[in-house]
Design a protein around this motif. Structure first.
Motif: not given
Length: 168
Positions: A83, A124, A143, A168
């Motif tokens: 992320v 994430g 992303t 995530w």
């Protein structure tokens, strides 16, 4: 001829392929190590998103122009757990799936408790929770694939595919 392009943004390299969709034949393949790793502390794993973007642009530009001109669809895949934050003026480092900052900072258990889910370093959600406690001024989280697509297409804000968000 219908040509499809596939782009993969990996942890160490970027790759692209051109494929004749009708004949199911590979027409061209390119890849390179993006060398985007940033020198950080041992518990952190960060990369420079602009180095990754430039790597993708280079390998695409190495493909034959006559084939690129016929591309009718593009698919992008890559580091789904990583992320990054960004805004119009600045790109923040990509926090990769190898990052361990949340457990090294003692925050992972707290983030898991607050979310009601068992979170893991490098995913994430944990990285976003950590970023949320910082004083950085970022408008978007995405992303690396979302960032890449946004930059290549000139779109903003980024759009995250549901499968990437779920990772995530």
């Amino acid at each position: 001829m219908k040509i499809s392009m596939g782009i993969d943004v990996g942890t160490t390299k970027c790759a692209a392929v051109l494929r004749d969709a009708e004949q199911k034949k590979i027409l061209d393949i390119r890849s390179e190590n993006h060398q985007a790793d940033l020198n950080t502390s041992p518990e952190r794993s960060e990369q420079d998103p602009d180095k990754i973007l430039q790597s993708v642009i280079r390998i695409i530009n190495q493909m034959p122009q006559e084939l690129r001109a016929q591309v009718s669809s593009v698919g992008v895949t890559g580091q789904m757990h990583s992320v990054m934050g960004w805004n119009k003026n600045r790109d923040f480092p990509l926090i990769t799936w190898q990052d361990r900052r949340c457990s090294s900072d003692g925050k992972l258990a707290e983030f898991s408790r607050k979310s009601g889910h068992e979170l893991h370093d490098g995913y994430g959600a944990a990285s976003l929770a950590w970023l949320g406690q910082q004083k950085e001024n970022w408008d978007h989280a995405s992303t690396i694939m979302d960032y890449l697509t946004c930059q290549l297409c000139g779109n903003e804000p980024p759009v995250t595919d549901a499968s990437n968000a779920a990772s995530w």
